[in-house]
Scaffold this motif. Structure first.
Motif: not given
Length: 133
Positions: A95-121
């Motif tokens: 979870y991240e809130g409206p005032k949060d600065v998202h400083t880290v968002g990355r794939n943990a793998s250098q060899t496989k893709p990663a996929k996620f769903l994001v729900f934003l209000l």
């Protein structure tokens, strides 16, 4: 210093500098649905999927929204300013809130893709992502 090292050292250093300066591959973002919320005038729910290629990452940003991330495939690392980074696997949520600065968002793998769903209000017609300096 051997003749090989005289030639190879500058080449290795230059390669390291070039690699360090490369930006990670960007994610692929796909809208799923955007729905105005009649009970909350001026607000909307937005659902997107995000796929990080191997080694992929986001720039530092904010959403000015309540954001819920649900991991579908692979492993991702998420973090907001002032908090600890966490590594998430399928079925885990961030979870991240409206005032949060998202400083880290990355794939943990250098060899496989990663996929996620994001729900934003969020505010209707507001940008999904706002880059931070």
């Amino acid at each position: 210093m051997s003749r090989f090292m005289t030639f190879a050292l500058p080449l290795l250093l230059a390669t390291g500098v070039a690699t360090a300066q490369q930006t990670p591959p960007p994610p692929e973002v796909t809208p799923v649905i955007a729905k105005a919320l009649a009970d909350y005038p001026g607000k909307e729910a937005l659902i997107i999927t995000v796929e990080y290629p191997p080694g992929g990452a986001d720039p530092v940003h904010r959403h000015n929204a309540h954001g819920f991330v649900y991991v579908l495939e692979g492993s991702i690392v998420m973090g907001v300013q002032g908090g600890e980074s966490v590594t998430l696997t399928p079925g885990q949520v961030f979870y991240e809130g409206p005032k949060d600065v998202h400083t880290v968002g990355r794939n943990a793998s250098q060899t496989k893709p990663a996929k996620f769903l994001v729900f934003l209000l969020k505010d209707k017609d507001a940008p999904v992502l706002i880059p931070e300096k």
